[in-house]
Design a protein around this motif. Structure first.
Motif, PDB file in Angstrom:
ATOM      1  N   CYS A 106       0.819  -1.218   0.000  1.00  0.00           N
ATOM      2  CA  CYS A 106       0.000   0.000   0.000  1.00  0.00           C
ATOM      3  C   CYS A 106       0.852   1.266   0.000  1.00  0.00           C
ATOM      4  O   CYS A 106       2.058   1.241   0.261  1.00  0.00           O
ATOM      5  N   THR A 122      -0.948  -8.409   2.578  1.00  0.00           N
ATOM      6  CA  THR A 122      -0.967  -6.975   2.306  1.00  0.00           C
ATOM      7  C   THR A 122      -0.011  -6.275   3.257  1.00  0.00           C
ATOM      8  O   THR A 122      -0.036  -6.526   4.466  1.00  0.00           O
ATOM      9  N   GLY A 124       0.538  -2.768   4.758  1.00  0.00           N
ATOM     10  CA  GLY A 124      -0.284  -1.575   4.933  1.00  0.00           C
ATOM     11  C   GLY A 124       0.426  -0.287   4.569  1.00  0.00           C
ATOM     12  O   GLY A 124       1.663  -0.222   4.468  1.00  0.00           O
ATOM     13  N   ASP A 138      -0.164 -10.384   7.066  1.00  0.00           N
ATOM     14  CA  ASP A 138      -0.465  -8.984   6.792  1.00  0.00           C
ATOM     15  C   ASP A 138       0.311  -8.078   7.740  1.00  0.00           C
ATOM     16  O   ASP A 138       0.563  -8.433   8.898  1.00  0.00           O
ATOM     17  N   LEU A 140       0.175  -4.205   9.336  1.00  0.00           N
ATOM     18  CA  LEU A 140      -0.729  -3.076   9.540  1.00  0.00           C
ATOM     19  C   LEU A 140      -0.139  -1.778   8.990  1.00  0.00           C
ATOM     20  O   LEU A 140       1.089  -1.618   8.953  1.00  0.00           O
ATOM     21  N   PRO A 141      -0.997  -0.830   8.622  1.00  0.00           N
ATOM     22  CA  PRO A 141      -0.510   0.497   8.253  1.00  0.00           C
ATOM     23  C   PRO A 141       0.336   1.094   9.380  1.00  0.00           C
ATOM     24  O   PRO A 141       0.007   0.941  10.560  1.00  0.00           O
ATOM     25  N   ARG A 186      -4.321   0.343  16.301  1.00  0.00           N
ATOM     26  CA  ARG A 186      -4.083   0.885  14.968  1.00  0.00           C
ATOM     27  C   ARG A 186      -3.620   2.328  15.084  1.00  0.00           C
ATOM     28  O   ARG A 186      -4.005   3.038  16.011  1.00  0.00           O
TER      29      ARG A 186
END
Length: 191
Positions: A106, A122, A124, A138, A140-141, A186
């Protein structure tokens, strides 16, 4: 007339799309069906496989193979010799081209030198994968992950600096001064 620059040793196959201002360096191979955005930098000895998508301003350092199934959004940085996979159980004698798994990197994320990204996950936005990490899930952003297998060890700002949150869950980037909030596991930038 090409609106991008490519070294004479680069191989640019027909059927790919390359955005204005992109530079492609020595011994790189751009394969059919891939889409490369504007103002990208494709380093030396890079392979961009069919149907790969690179957004605008993506930096691909030397010796990176970006395999079919990878999507990189705008402003992604791929460090030298990082690796992507696209099949979970590859075998030389078994064709699994119909089983490629996707990897999405991303906006603004960084993959460090020699990191390996296992397919199906993914990364982030603005995450930072440390050099040599092996990503098996995955990310995290804004997460900072390191090690093999990778583990999250902190959070980073959009400028790539580690964030130290106070008891209210607020942190500031030491370079940009931007404010971040940590809530429910988050991070988000406070505008």
């Amino acid at each position: 007339m090409a609106t991008y620059q490519a070294h004479e040793t680069a191989v640019i196959d027909p059927g790919c799309t390359i955005g204005e201002g992109t530079r492609i360096w020595h011994f790189s191979h751009i394969m059919p069906g891939c889409k490369i955005g504007k103002n990208c930098n494709i380093g030396q000895n890079v392979v961009i496989s069919p149907d790969v998508v690179l957004g605008n301003n993506v930096k691909v350092q030397n010796n990176v193979s970006v395999y079919t199934g990878v999507i990189c959004e705008d402003d992604v940085f791929l460090g030298p010799s990082c690796v992507f996979t696209n099949v979970l159980n590859p075998r030389s004698a078994v064709s699994r081209k119909d089983q490629y798994k996707k990897i999405t990197v991303c906006k603004g994320a960084t993959i460090g030198a020699n990191a390996t990204i296992v397919c199906g996950y993914t990364i982030g936005a603005y995450a930072l994968v440390g050099a040599g990490a092996v990503v098996t899930g995955d990310v995290l952003p804004y997460a900072l992950v390191v090690g093999n297998p990778s583990k999250q060890v902190g959070w980073v700002s959009e400028y790539g600096h580690r964030l130290d949150f106070d008891k209210e869950g607020i942190a500031f980037c030491p370079e940009s001064g931007e404010k971040y909030q940590l809530q429910d596991g988050r991070v988000k930038r406070v505008k």
